[in-house]
Design an enzyme around this catalytic site. Structure first.
Site, PDB file in Angstrom:
ATOM      1  N   ASP A   1       4.967   0.738  12.087  1.00  0.00           N
ATOM      2  CA  ASP A   1       3.788   0.128  11.539  1.00  0.00           C
ATOM      3  C   ASP A   1       3.729  -1.442  11.956  1.00  0.00           C
ATOM      4  OD1 ASP A   1       3.036   2.400  10.373  1.00  0.00           O
ATOM      5  OD2 ASP A   1       3.502   1.646   8.219  1.00  0.00           O
TER       6      ASP A   1
ATOM      7  N   LYS B   1       0.895  -1.231   0.096  1.00  0.00           N
ATOM      8  CA  LYS B   1      -0.096   0.008   0.039  1.00  0.00           C
ATOM      9  C   LYS B   1       0.883   1.352   0.125  1.00  0.00           C
ATOM     10  CE  LYS B   1      -1.609   1.888   4.030  1.00  0.00           C
ATOM     11  NZ  LYS B   1      -1.362   3.005   4.310  1.00  0.00           N
ATOM     12  N   ASN B   2       1.875   1.255   0.881  1.00  0.00           N
ATOM     13  CA  ASN B   2       2.722   2.531   0.985  1.00  0.00           C
ATOM     14  C   ASN B   2       3.656   2.721  -0.197  1.00  0.00           C
ATOM     15  OD1 ASN B   2       1.342   3.071   3.548  1.00  0.00           O
ATOM     16  ND2 ASN B   2       3.066   2.440   4.776  1.00  0.00           N
TER      17      ASN B   2
ATOM     18  N   ARG C   1       0.614  14.635  13.444  1.00  0.00           N
ATOM     19  CA  ARG C   1       1.158  14.310  12.094  1.00  0.00           C
ATOM     20  C   ARG C   1       1.198  15.442  11.267  1.00  0.00           C
ATOM     21  NH1 ARG C   1      -0.526   8.597   9.595  1.00  0.00           N
ATOM     22  NH2 ARG C   1       1.192   8.316   8.457  1.00  0.00           N
ATOM     23  N   PRO C   2       1.816  16.678  11.513  1.00  0.00           N
ATOM     24  CA  PRO C   2       1.778  17.683  10.524  1.00  0.00           C
ATOM     25  C   PRO C   2       2.534  17.468   9.103  1.00  0.00           C
ATOM     26  CG  PRO C   2       3.644  17.815  12.257  1.00  0.00           C
ATOM     27  CD  PRO C   2       2.972  16.573  12.709  1.00  0.00           C
ATOM     28  N   ILE C   3       2.467  18.751   8.228  1.00  0.00           N
ATOM     29  CA  ILE C   3       3.092  18.501   6.902  1.00  0.00           C
ATOM     30  C   ILE C   3       4.005  19.595   6.693  1.00  0.00           C
ATOM     31  CG2 ILE C   3       1.165  17.087   5.848  1.00  0.00           C
ATOM     32  CD1 ILE C   3       0.307  19.923   4.589  1.00  0.00           C
ATOM     33  N   ASP C   4       4.625  20.128   7.824  1.00  0.00           N
ATOM     34  CA  ASP C   4       5.453  21.401   7.686  1.00  0.00           C
ATOM     35  C   ASP C   4       6.775  20.876   6.903  1.00  0.00           C
ATOM     36  OD1 ASP C   4       6.008  19.327   9.913  1.00  0.00           O
ATOM     37  OD2 ASP C   4       7.528  20.901  10.881  1.00  0.00           O
ATOM     38  N   LEU C   5       7.457  19.579   7.319  1.00  0.00           N
ATOM     39  CA  LEU C   5       8.601  19.112   6.473  1.00  0.00           C
ATOM     40  C   LEU C   5       8.115  19.367   4.817  1.00  0.00           C
ATOM     41  CD1 LEU C   5       9.749  16.462   8.716  1.00  0.00           C
ATOM     42  CD2 LEU C   5      10.700  18.862   8.512  1.00  0.00           C
TER      43      LEU C   5
ATOM     44  N   ILE D   1       8.422   7.061  16.643  1.00  0.00           N
ATOM     45  CA  ILE D   1       8.025   7.796  15.243  1.00  0.00           C
ATOM     46  C   ILE D   1       6.667   8.579  15.643  1.00  0.00           C
ATOM     47  CG2 ILE D   1       7.463   7.701  13.034  1.00  0.00           C
ATOM     48  CD1 ILE D   1      10.184   6.685  13.715  1.00  0.00           C
TER      49      ILE D   1
ATOM     50  N   CYS E   1      -5.719  12.481  11.512  1.00  0.00           N
ATOM     51  CA  CYS E   1      -4.940  11.538  11.732  1.00  0.00           C
ATOM     52  C   CYS E   1      -5.070  10.829  13.276  1.00  0.00           C
ATOM     53  CB  CYS E   1      -3.273  11.707  11.430  1.00  0.00           C
ATOM     54  SG  CYS E   1      -2.472   9.989  11.815  1.00  0.00           S
TER      55      CYS E   1
ATOM     56  N   ARG F   1      -4.963  10.526   4.682  1.00  0.00           N
ATOM     57  CA  ARG F   1      -3.972  11.455   5.045  1.00  0.00           C
ATOM     58  C   ARG F   1      -2.645  11.376   3.914  1.00  0.00           C
ATOM     59  NH1 ARG F   1       0.870  12.600   6.802  1.00  0.00           N
ATOM     60  NH2 ARG F   1       0.931  14.388   7.853  1.00  0.00           N
TER      61      ARG F   1
ATOM     62  N   ARG G   1      -8.412  -0.226   4.767  1.00  0.00           N
ATOM     63  CA  ARG G   1      -7.146   0.702   4.151  1.00  0.00           C
ATOM     64  C   ARG G   1      -6.194  -0.142   3.798  1.00  0.00           C
ATOM     65  NH1 ARG G   1      -5.433   4.336   7.999  1.00  0.00           N
ATOM     66  NH2 ARG G   1      -4.093   4.837   5.934  1.00  0.00           N
TER      67      ARG G   1
HETATM   68  C1  UD1 Z   1       4.621   6.893   6.174  1.00  0.00           C
HETATM   69  C2  UD1 Z   1       3.724   5.519   5.947  1.00  0.00           C
HETATM   70  C3  UD1 Z   1       3.069   5.058   7.362  1.00  0.00           C
HETATM   71  C4  UD1 Z   1       4.299   5.121   8.179  1.00  0.00           C
HETATM   72  C5  UD1 Z   1       5.068   6.159   8.389  1.00  0.00           C
HETATM   73  C6  UD1 Z   1       6.512   5.970   9.262  1.00  0.00           C
HETATM   74  C7  UD1 Z   1       2.620   5.999   3.822  1.00  0.00           C
HETATM   75  C8  UD1 Z   1       1.418   6.045   3.241  1.00  0.00           C
HETATM   76  N1  UD1 Z   1       2.763   5.931   5.335  1.00  0.00           N
HETATM   77  O1  UD1 Z   1       3.649   7.941   6.693  1.00  0.00           O
HETATM   78  O2  UD1 Z   1       2.510   3.918   7.319  1.00  0.00           O
HETATM   79  O3  UD1 Z   1       4.013   4.495   9.597  1.00  0.00           O
HETATM   80  O4  UD1 Z   1       5.562   6.772   7.142  1.00  0.00           O
HETATM   81  O5  UD1 Z   1       7.176   4.956   8.638  1.00  0.00           O
HETATM   82  O6  UD1 Z   1       3.625   5.733   3.527  1.00  0.00           O
HETATM   83  N2  UD1 Z   1       6.396  14.634  10.473  1.00  0.00           N
HETATM   84  C9  UD1 Z   1       6.373  15.920  10.838  1.00  0.00           C
HETATM   85  N3  UD1 Z   1       6.358  16.944   9.774  1.00  0.00           N
HETATM   86  C10 UD1 Z   1       6.017  16.469   8.529  1.00  0.00           C
HETATM   87  C11 UD1 Z   1       6.237  15.247   8.143  1.00  0.00           C
HETATM   88  C12 UD1 Z   1       6.065  14.196   9.432  1.00  0.00           C
HETATM   89  O7  UD1 Z   1       6.777  16.307  11.942  1.00  0.00           O
HETATM   90  O8  UD1 Z   1       6.014  17.530   7.632  1.00  0.00           O
HETATM   91  C13 UD1 Z   1       6.534  13.769  11.495  1.00  0.00           C
HETATM   92  C14 UD1 Z   1       5.275  13.067  11.890  1.00  0.00           C
HETATM   93  O9  UD1 Z   1       4.392  13.692  12.670  1.00  0.00           O
HETATM   94  C15 UD1 Z   1       5.780  11.689  12.431  1.00  0.00           C
HETATM   95  C16 UD1 Z   1       7.195  11.291  11.431  1.00  0.00           C
HETATM   96  O10 UD1 Z   1       7.358  12.598  11.405  1.00  0.00           O
HETATM   97  O11 UD1 Z   1       5.848  11.809  13.927  1.00  0.00           O
HETATM   98  C17 UD1 Z   1       7.217  10.528  10.542  1.00  0.00           C
HETATM   99  O12 UD1 Z   1       6.381  10.763   9.826  1.00  0.00           O
HETATM  100  P1  UD1 Z   1       6.440  10.376   8.193  1.00  0.00           P
HETATM  101  O13 UD1 Z   1       7.666   9.650   8.039  1.00  0.00           O
HETATM  102  O14 UD1 Z   1       6.369  11.449   7.273  1.00  0.00           O
HETATM  103  O15 UD1 Z   1       5.141   9.413   8.015  1.00  0.00           O
HETATM  104  P2  UD1 Z   1       4.314   9.433   6.862  1.00  0.00           P
HETATM  105  O16 UD1 Z   1       5.183   9.652   5.466  1.00  0.00           O
HETATM  106  O17 UD1 Z   1       3.267  10.438   7.022  1.00  0.00           O
END
Ligand code: UD1
Length: 418
Positions: A306, A22-23, A121-125, A328, A116, A92, A398
């Site tokens: 996961d 899926k991922n 789970r922010p998207i700032d990065l 994480i 979420c 998400r 999902r």
């Molecule tokens: C992906 C996987 C998810 C898995 C996760 C970690 C998919 C669709 N999902 O999620 O199943 O659990 O990787 O292996 O591939 N973070 C920030 N800011 C950001 C982005 C992330 O602070 O802009 C933080 C998140 O809140 C979290 C950590 O970074 O605490 C890891 O997130 P990330 O690696 O981005 O996971 P996803 O890509 O959302």
């Protein structure tokens, strides 16, 4: 409302075929936006998250046909750059469309992705990196209005944390940017390598996939190419745990053990025997599992977050004390409360969970709290004495294609009822 009724206590024995990841499928489908022409993605799992991605592609104007595990995307008629709120909220991971959409059309208009269950789970990065590449992003009233002026510009991006999604968004945006992009502290997950391999087949110039530093030399245009999605490593771990918890014996066809090299030792520590021949990973479990001393989730190649919930379910009935440290996500122990309803002895304190194994769990009415938490409850239900009734099955749908049929095929007794 649907309920999954599980009659526990049956030993699993037989073979299960692992589906595409899926991922990996989700970013690959987003990447088809960038590829001119017709992309054929095979081994694509039939899951609600994949359906949500297909709906986004169709809304954007792409022609998408699906038959079994094949998704064929023609990006030629792409004519929109906005994703409506309803589609963004469905999953998400919809944020993964941002990099590809803005790179292909010069614009992207979307709301913030769905909430979420694992924490903030922010998207700032994602946003900071895309801004560095030259995307103008206005965030207002829950919406992201994104624009570029000409091609994106390659640059050096150092991530504070090796975020999987942010790394994918950068790869998608940088593939057709002008000049060179370097991603430092990039995520190294196998799904990142899968995405890069597909992009390279489409003509992208990417070096270092799977390493901490990735370089992307932007090219003007990508051309569609056929691609087969890699096997799902978390589905693999889930079935391993299901086999282990029932004292069973399973053969997992199509599994890739290299992708779960840091998870497999935990099964051995618990007393299971593992064997691998190309194309098949086999597990044989003892009658009673032993405790797993300590599991700390980390970015790849560390222990995947996961896999934490499925293994916790396993340790609930192991002999001794197992300790989990979740590094994480801030809120990833919701399944613990449901496991406790089934008789598990778990103490959670912040990022740490301590599981004292009990001789047996007992079936109870429980709720899937999230995707992998739901899988943990299925595993616990398979081991428990009596009947477990599991609700909120949309979480499971999902991420697990054909879960009930696969488990029934190896001897489990479970039934989905309305
Ligand atoms: C992906 C996987 C998810 C898995 C996760 C970690 C998919 C669709 N999902 O999620 O199943 O659990 O990787 O292996 O591939 N973070 C920030 N800011 C950001 C982005 C992330 O602070 O802009 C933080 C998140 O809140 C979290 C950590 O970074 O605490 C890891 O997130 P990330 O690696 O981005 O996971 P996803 O890509 O959302």
């Amino acid at each position: 409302m649907e309920i999954l009724k599980i009659e526990g206590g049956r030993r699993l024995d037989g073979a299960v075929t692992i589906h595409g990841a899926k991922n990996s499928a989700l970013p690959l489908l987003a990447a088809t936006l960038l590829a001119h022409g017709i992309s054929e993605i095979s081994n694509c799992p039939q899951l609600s998250d994949v359906a949500a991605s297909v709906n986004i592609l169709r809304h954007l104007g792409c022609t998408v046909t699906r038959s079994q595990d094949r998704v064929v995307v023609d990006s030629t008629p792409l004519c929109r750059s906005g994703v409506p709120d309803g589609l963004m909220r469905e999953m998400r991971s919809s944020i993964i469309f941002l990099g590809a959409l803005v790179a292909r059309t010069g614009e992207a208009h979307m709301s913030f992705p769905g909430g979420c269950e694992l924490g903030a789970r922010p998207i700032d990065l994602h946003l900071a990196a895309l801004r560095q590449l030259g995307v103008e992003i206005v965030e207002e009233r829950g919406r992201l209005e994104c624009r570029t002026y000409g091609r994106l510009k390659g640059t050096a991006i150092a991530l504070d944390f090796p975020s999987v999604g942010a790394t994918e968004n950068i790869l998608l945006a940088a593939s057709t940017a002008e000049g060179k992009t370097t991603i430092l502290n990039a995520a190294r997950e196998p799904e990142i390598v899968d995405l890069c391999t597909y992009l390279i087949r489409c003509g992208a110039k990417i070096h270092g996939a799977g390493e901490g530093a990735i370089t992307v030399e932007g090219v003007e245009r990508l051309e569609a190419a056929p691609y087969r999605v890699m096997p799902d490593r978390i589905e693999t771990v889930t079935y391993l745990a299901a086999g282990a918890v029932t004292g069973g014996r399973l053969a997992l066809r199509g599994a890739e053990p290299e992708h779960i090299a840091t998870v497999l030792p935990s099964f051995e520590e618990a007393g299971c025997t593992l064997a691998y021949t190309p194309g098949e990973l086999r597990i044989t479990a003892p009658k009673r599992l032993r405790r797993i001393r300590s599991i700390r989730t980390m970015p790849y190649p560390g222990f995947p977050t996961d896999a934490q919930a499925p293994l916790m379910a396993m340790t609930c009935v192991a002999d001794g004390t197992s300790v989990f440290v979740e590094n994480i996500f801030e809120n990833r122990y919701k399944h613990a409360g449901e496991l406790i309803r089934m008789g598990a002895n778990i103490k959670v304190e912040g990022r740490v969970a301590v599981v004292e194994g009990v001789p047996a769990l007992s079936g109870a009415p429980v709720e899937c709290t999230d995707l992998r938490g739901g899988a943990a409850l299925v595993i616990a239900g398979l081991a428990a004495e009596g009947t477990t009734s599991l609700r909120e099955l949309h979480h499971l749908d999902r991420g697990y294609e054909g879960l009930e049929a696969a488990l029934r095929g190896v001897g489990a007794s479970l039934q989905r009822i309305k």
